[in-house]
Motif scaffolding. Structure first.
Motif, mmCIF file in Angstrom:
data_model
loop_
_atom_site.group_PDB
_atom_site.id
_atom_site.type_symbol
_atom_site.label_atom_id
_atom_site.label_comp_id
_atom_site.label_asym_id
_atom_site.label_seq_id
_atom_site.Cartn_x
_atom_site.Cartn_y
_atom_site.Cartn_z
ATOM 1 N N LEU A 529 -0.865 21.046 52.540
ATOM 2 C CA LEU A 529 -1.732 19.885 52.729
ATOM 3 C C LEU A 529 -2.413 19.409 51.449
ATOM 4 O O LEU A 529 -2.660 18.225 51.288
ATOM 5 N N ILE A 530 -2.747 20.350 50.553
ATOM 6 C CA ILE A 530 -3.675 20.017 49.468
ATOM 7 C C ILE A 530 -3.048 20.001 48.077
ATOM 8 O O ILE A 530 -3.557 19.345 47.175
ATOM 9 N N ALA A 531 -1.933 20.726 47.866
ATOM 10 C CA ALA A 531 -1.464 20.974 46.494
ATOM 11 C C ALA A 531 -0.355 20.027 46.059
ATOM 12 O O ALA A 531 0.489 19.618 46.858
ATOM 13 N N ASP A 532 -0.362 19.702 44.758
ATOM 14 C CA ASP A 532 0.741 18.952 44.145
ATOM 15 C C ASP A 532 1.787 19.910 43.590
ATOM 16 O O ASP A 532 2.978 19.659 43.689
ATOM 17 N N ARG A 533 1.312 21.013 42.976
ATOM 18 C CA ARG A 533 2.220 22.024 42.437
ATOM 19 C C ARG A 533 1.747 23.403 42.853
ATOM 20 O O ARG A 533 0.580 23.615 43.157
ATOM 21 N N VAL A 534 2.670 24.359 42.839
ATOM 22 C CA VAL A 534 2.380 25.721 43.290
ATOM 23 C C VAL A 534 2.861 26.726 42.247
ATOM 24 O O VAL A 534 3.974 26.608 41.731
ATOM 25 N N CYS A 535 1.995 27.710 41.965
ATOM 26 C CA CYS A 535 2.401 28.882 41.190
ATOM 27 C C CYS A 535 2.364 30.086 42.123
ATOM 28 O O CYS A 535 1.325 30.362 42.726
ATOM 29 N N VAL A 536 3.488 30.780 42.239
ATOM 30 C CA VAL A 536 3.566 31.961 43.095
ATOM 31 C C VAL A 536 3.385 33.199 42.232
ATOM 32 O O VAL A 536 4.113 33.394 41.259
ATOM 33 N N MET A 537 2.403 34.038 42.594
ATOM 34 C CA MET A 537 2.094 35.233 41.803
ATOM 35 C C MET A 537 2.510 36.496 42.527
ATOM 36 O O MET A 537 2.365 36.604 43.749
ATOM 37 N N GLN A 538 3.025 37.451 41.751
ATOM 38 C CA GLN A 538 3.382 38.768 42.284
ATOM 39 C C GLN A 538 3.036 39.818 41.238
ATOM 40 O O GLN A 538 3.514 39.751 40.106
ATOM 41 N N GLN A 539 2.165 40.743 41.610
ATOM 42 C CA GLN A 539 1.764 41.858 40.740
ATOM 43 C C GLN A 539 1.371 41.383 39.331
ATOM 44 O O GLN A 539 1.841 41.905 38.326
ATOM 45 N N GLY A 540 0.522 40.357 39.293
ATOM 46 C CA GLY A 540 -0.029 39.887 38.026
ATOM 47 C C GLY A 540 0.814 38.880 37.270
ATOM 48 O O GLY A 540 0.364 38.330 36.272
ATOM 49 N N LYS A 541 2.036 38.622 37.730
ATOM 50 C CA LYS A 541 2.921 37.686 37.029
ATOM 51 C C LYS A 541 3.218 36.464 37.883
ATOM 52 O O LYS A 541 3.277 36.552 39.114
ATOM 53 N N ILE A 542 3.393 35.314 37.229
ATOM 54 C CA ILE A 542 3.829 34.108 37.925
ATOM 55 C C ILE A 542 5.349 34.163 38.016
ATOM 56 O O ILE A 542 6.048 34.110 36.995
ATOM 57 N N VAL A 543 5.880 34.289 39.224
ATOM 58 C CA VAL A 543 7.317 34.470 39.418
ATOM 59 C C VAL A 543 8.025 33.171 39.790
ATOM 60 O O VAL A 543 9.253 33.075 39.686
ATOM 61 N N GLU A 544 7.261 32.175 40.226
ATOM 62 C CA GLU A 544 7.873 30.881 40.560
ATOM 63 C C GLU A 544 6.826 29.794 40.392
ATOM 64 O O GLU A 544 5.668 29.959 40.764
ATOM 65 N N GLN A 545 7.244 28.666 39.819
ATOM 66 C CA GLN A 545 6.327 27.553 39.567
ATOM 67 C C GLN A 545 7.095 26.250 39.743
ATOM 68 O O GLN A 545 8.101 26.015 39.074
ATOM 69 N N ALA A 546 6.649 25.413 40.683
ATOM 70 C CA ALA A 546 7.357 24.162 40.969
ATOM 71 C C ALA A 546 6.443 23.244 41.771
ATOM 72 O O ALA A 546 5.295 23.605 42.086
ATOM 73 N N THR A 547 6.945 22.057 42.114
ATOM 74 C CA THR A 547 6.179 21.171 42.991
ATOM 75 C C THR A 547 6.101 21.802 44.384
ATOM 76 O O THR A 547 6.920 22.660 44.746
ATOM 77 N N THR A 548 5.127 21.369 45.154
ATOM 78 C CA THR A 548 4.940 21.923 46.500
ATOM 79 C C THR A 548 6.190 21.721 47.348
ATOM 80 O O THR A 548 6.630 22.643 48.054
ATOM 81 N N GLU A 549 6.771 20.537 47.275
ATOM 82 C CA GLU A 549 7.970 20.252 48.066
ATOM 83 C C GLU A 549 9.113 21.200 47.697
ATOM 84 O O GLU A 549 9.796 21.733 48.573
ATOM 85 N N GLU A 550 9.311 21.408 46.406
ATOM 86 C CA GLU A 550 10.410 22.287 45.962
ATOM 87 C C GLU A 550 10.212 23.719 46.434
ATOM 88 O O GLU A 550 11.153 24.373 46.885
#
Length: 606
Positions: A529-550
């Motif tokens: 609902l709120i985000a334009d882009r998303v960073c997915v974090m796992q154990q201190g690292k960003i493992v995926e970064q893209a637009t919300t739709e992607e």
């Protein structure tokens, strides 16, 4: 007739008898001469092995009802009428010692607030072991420690033996919640009252915990009462649903049936407000109500706002950010714990970036480093092009006027000795914005914006529900009309109705003022609902970064796919509000100006 047949018949009869039977329960706060009744004669049953969910907006009486059952009402609260039968035994009027033998061993409780229910000066392991010993579950220290490790692992805490040596301040909100769940489950009670048990948990850990509760229910006949605002969780996990509104039960029955075909107008409103994976970004195509005309001195805010960035320019730049904590070991030693490892992202003006991931993945640690509340072990943070490392105190003060937080914990972040009006006014006082009258008016506008009655301005945090406290925290964060807002689980403690209002408010403010948000959450439906882009974090690292739709339509990492798959109730289609339905709403107090006298001291409380 054989003994086996007799036992089977007795067992069947017991299953048909309610474990907990509540009849005409009434609860009031205040003095006997001037009682304020908050629960108005409710009735419900909980059977052995049954899972029941109680839903409703903040302040509807969900927690008060179950706290009345186990005689844990706060302050002046008391049961004024009705009956609470536990295994055929009356609990209303029972002695304190008799109730203490039931609480913990027969009826377990997972409290709503993981922050204030753990003692900050004791290690987490000691507190779990203490509960185990108090319930008579271990004779020796070795047995207590082994059982503590077992229950923490069952509650989803990884590396439990090492983590037990840590203190509550070294745990994330979700990890503290898991420790409380472990304590609640330690005695394998017949009934577990779980008050918002997963509100601080990410979806994958939520699934671990809920699967464990389901296993308990089937194997041990443990009944569970969820107090929750998560309709997806209620639909997926509970057999029976109880909907509360202003101290009354307005609808109850099979959970999926109620959520797919709600009958009461209030239930229809709850269902309509629930975010889902089918939701889309609140944006330009949505029709938003016009922003209220502000009587506040906008000119006085010109310096504090500091809107110097042009649309699309980088506002927050994080590069190779790293944070290492020292964990205590035996023999006065320590070991390194890497909380954030090489995080890199950029947030542009007017954009919302969501940081998502499991509890303990480093999301809140990044927020603290952006807010200059934690010093990075490596890497850099630039705000509006300025390097934050080595900033002078005056530069930091200026930065804080345009960079404001809304913290995860609405209990610990509000001063218990300061009333709500003075709490919200505090940033205006510190930055010397406007005069006293204009600040008062600004506070009343903020209370309106977050749908809180203006009368709450003279109340204190302990008089508010968890959801109301969270709204106060949002109002305080918005007081200076900052350029950047860092929201750490800012809507996790809110019911779906208030959550929808706050998300609409944030989207409207972003559109009108060009605000930039760093949004930290474990609720992926809210991210949609709120985000334009998303960073997915796992154990201190960003493992995926893209637009919300992607991220939602085409996740690349297996970890991201697991996060999406773990969302409770994602596959359950909720009902919709039909045109013409009259849906009740909780009115917001009108125009009466609330006093702010007394300097915020608890002694001034009426």
């Amino acid at each position: 007739m054989s003994d086996q047949t007799t036992n089977q018949q007795q067992s069947a009869a017991a299953m048909n008898e309610p474990l907990l039977s509540v009849r005409d329960l009434r609860v009031a706060f205040g003095t006997k001469k001037e009682p304020n009744e908050v629960i108005h004669g409710i009735n419900f049953d909980v059977f052995p092995g049954e899972t029941v969910a109680i839903v409703g907006e903040s302040g509807s009486g969900k927690s008060t009802t179950m706290h009345a059952v186990i005689n844990l009402l706060p302050g002046t609260g008391r049961v004024t009428d009705g009956s609470v039968q536990w295994n055929g035994r009356e609990l209303v009027g029972i002695g304190r010692r008799d109730m203490e033998t039931i609480r913990g061993r027969e009826i377990g409780l997972v409290p709503q607030d993981p922050m204030s229910n753990l003692n900050p000066v004791w290690s987490v392991g000691f507190q779990v072991e203490e509960a185990i010993r108090a319930n008579g579950l271990a004779k020796t220290k070795k047995e207590a420690k082994a059982r503590a490790i077992e229950v923490l692992e069952q509650a989803g805490l990884q590396d439990a033996e090492r983590r037990m040596r840590q203190y509550p301040h070294q745990f994330s909100g979700g990890m503290k919640q898991r420790a409380l769940i472990g304590i609640g489950l330690s005695a394998s009670p017949q009934l577990l009252i779980a008050d918002e048990p997963t509100s601080a948990l990410d979806v994958t850990v939520q699934r671990v915990v809920l699967d464990h509760l389901a296993k308990l229910t089937s194997e041990l006949g443990t009944a569970v009462v969820f107090i929750t605002h998560d309709l997806g969780l209620a639909a997926e996990r509970a057999e029976k649903l109880i909907v509360m509104y202003k101290g009354n039960i307005v609808e109850s029955g099979p959970s999926k049936e109620i959520l797919q075909r709600p009958q009461h107008p209030y239930t229809k409103r709850l269902v309509a407000a629930a975010p889902s994976l089918a939701s889309r970004r609140i944006g330009a195509e949505a029709t938003m109500p016009a922003a209220p005309t502000s009587t506040f001195d906008v000119a006085a805010l010109a310096e504090a706002e500091g809107h110097g960035s042009k649309p699309g320019e980088p506002v927050i730049e994080v590069e190779n950010l790293r944070k290492v904590y020292k964990l205590r070991k035996g023999n006065f030693g320590s070991e390194d714990f890497v909380a954030v490892d090489g995080a890199t992202f950029t947030i542009r003006k007017g954009e919302t970036l969501a940081l998502v991931g499991e509890s303990g993945s480093g999301k809140s640690t990044i927020a603290k480093m952006v807010l200059q509340l934690e010093e990075p072990s490596g890497g850099s943070v630039r705000i509006a092009g300025k390097e934050t490392a080595g900033m002078s105190s005056s530069e930091l003060f200026e930065l804080r006027s345009k960079l404001q937080p809304v913290f995860q914990d609405p209990y610990g972040s509000l001063d218990p000795l300061r009333n709500i009006g003075n709490t919200i006014m505090e940033p205006l006082n510190i930055h010397n914005v406007g005069d006293r009258e204009s600040r008062k008016q600004r506070v009343l506008e903020l209370l309106d914006q977050v749908s809180l009655p203006r009368e709450l301005a003279t109340r204190y945090p302990n008089e508010l529900s968890g959801g109301q406290r969270q709204r106060v925290a949002v109002a305080r964060g918005l007081a200076l009309k900052p350029e950047i807002l860092v929201l750490d689980e800012a809507v996790s403690a809110l019911d779906v109705l208030v959550q929808a209002q706050i998300l609409d408010l944030l989207a409207e403010l972003q559109r009108d003022l060009g605000l930039t948000y760093l949004f930290i959450t474990h609720d992926l439906a809210v991210v949609r609902l709120i985000a334009d882009r998303v960073c997915v974090m796992q154990q201190g690292k960003i493992v995926e970064q893209a637009t919300t739709e992607e991220v939602f339509e085409n996740p690349q990492q297996e970890y991201t796919k697991n996060l999406l798959a773990a969302i409770p109730g994602a596959s359950i289609e909720l009902g919709i509000v039909e045109a013409g339905d009259h849906v009740p709403h909780t009115p917001v107090a009108g125009s009466g100006s609330a006093p702010f006298a007394g300097g915020g001291q608890a002694g001034a409380q009426a």
